[in-house]
Design a protein around this motif. Sequence first.
Motif, PDB file in Angstrom:
ATOM      1  N   GLU B  92      57.408-113.362  63.875  1.00 21.00           N
ATOM      2  CA  GLU B  92      56.586-112.456  63.072  1.00 21.00           C
ATOM      3  C   GLU B  92      56.672-111.010  63.551  1.00 21.00           C
ATOM      4  O   GLU B  92      56.244-110.098  62.857  1.00 21.00           O
ATOM      5  N   VAL B  93      57.187-110.813  64.763  1.00 24.38           N
ATOM      6  CA  VAL B  93      57.253-109.467  65.338  1.00 24.38           C
ATOM      7  C   VAL B  93      58.500-108.740  64.841  1.00 24.38           C
ATOM      8  O   VAL B  93      59.618-109.175  65.101  1.00 24.38           O
ATOM      9  N   GLU B  94      58.290-107.653  64.102  1.00 26.60           N
ATOM     10  CA  GLU B  94      59.422-106.862  63.608  1.00 26.60           C
ATOM     11  C   GLU B  94      59.925-105.912  64.687  1.00 26.60           C
ATOM     12  O   GLU B  94      61.115-105.768  64.885  1.00 26.60           O
ATOM     13  N   SER B  95      58.981-105.249  65.378  1.00 23.86           N
ATOM     14  CA  SER B  95      59.404-104.350  66.448  1.00 23.86           C
ATOM     15  C   SER B  95      58.421-104.385  67.603  1.00 23.86           C
ATOM     16  O   SER B  95      57.247-104.705  67.434  1.00 23.86           O
ATOM     17  N   ALA B  96      58.912-104.044  68.776  1.00 22.15           N
ATOM     18  CA  ALA B  96      58.092-104.028  69.982  1.00 22.15           C
ATOM     19  C   ALA B  96      58.541-102.880  70.868  1.00 22.15           C
ATOM     20  O   ALA B  96      59.732-102.728  71.129  1.00 22.15           O
TER      21      ALA B  96
END
Lengths: 149, 149
Positions: B92-96
């Motif tokens: 679910e994480v697009e960017s970090a």
Amino acid sequence: MKNIRPKLIELFKQGYCTPQIARIARTISEASATIHYNIKKLETEGAIRTYKAVFDYKNIGEGFCVYLFVKLTSKAGADPDTIVTEIARYGEVESADLLAGEWDMILKVRTKDQDDYYDLLKAILAREGVEKTSSLISLKQVKAEFVLL
Amino acid sequence: MKNIRPKLIELFKQGYCTPQIARIARTISEASATIHYNIKKLETEGAIRTYKAVFDYKNIGEGFCVYLFVKLTSKAGADPDTIVTEIARYGEVESADLLAGEWDMILKVRTKDQDDYYDLLKAILAREGVEKTSSLISLKQVKAEFVLL
DNA sequence: TGGGTGTCTGAATGATGTTCAAATATCAAA
DNA sequence: TTTGATATTTGAACATCATTCAGACACCCA
């Protein structure tokens, strides 16, 4: 020398790519025509917007990454939606979202370095309708565009 | 019915696309082999990480978008870099990104709805090394992955 | 059960990616 | 300026792939 490189980067940022149907078909053991059919369906449904490249942004001279919060002036000088769309159009802006709360929008911005970022920030602050901003500098990019870096 | 759709979305999120050499060659009026040569160079230089699809996230059931700030516990229970990388791995994480200041990292997260987001948030908060979080919900997505929506 | 619609598939075809060897351009050192 | 080594460009030949299509099959609802 024709300096094709920047032209390619420009084109690949938004499109000029296409699915590898044969490879997908091999990967999930389905007929090539079946994959083709399902991809076209995704496209006509509007589920897929485009096919594009993901870069090593440091490598292409966009290694400086900032999350930029923007607060718009409340008085109706210009339409908020118009301002937002125009700001989102800057090539350095990777993403733009409207928020509720203290800040009206959050931008993810990529530039070569701090100096280039400052130029962009000045341009945004100079716009009619922008009240104030706050910048959050990325120290390290771990993931971007669903791709681990 | 084979339900190919989710498999395609999965594959296209990270790759399984390729440049349209012939179209690029026509667009900028260069020989096809020249474009091919320059693209391969970009790839071996490491400038291009992958070719992928950009979705209409509402359409594929990921219309709920949140910017999530995370503060890690200062005491050395687990290595911060490890925690960050593991959290970034969630689909679910697009960017970090790692930050300096009040918060240690900012995530851009996509889920179907508020309920699914809550589940993910609970999972992240339950992790060893996560002290607290703050969620900033996107009211409207104007641009993402360099593509205007 | 039946018909209508949507999905899957192999085979044929046209378009595209890839390779290669030769031509040309670039650049630094003599 | 000349030279040579290296990088880039190019057309042609070839291998691979996307696309199309007609028929088979699956699914759903009345």
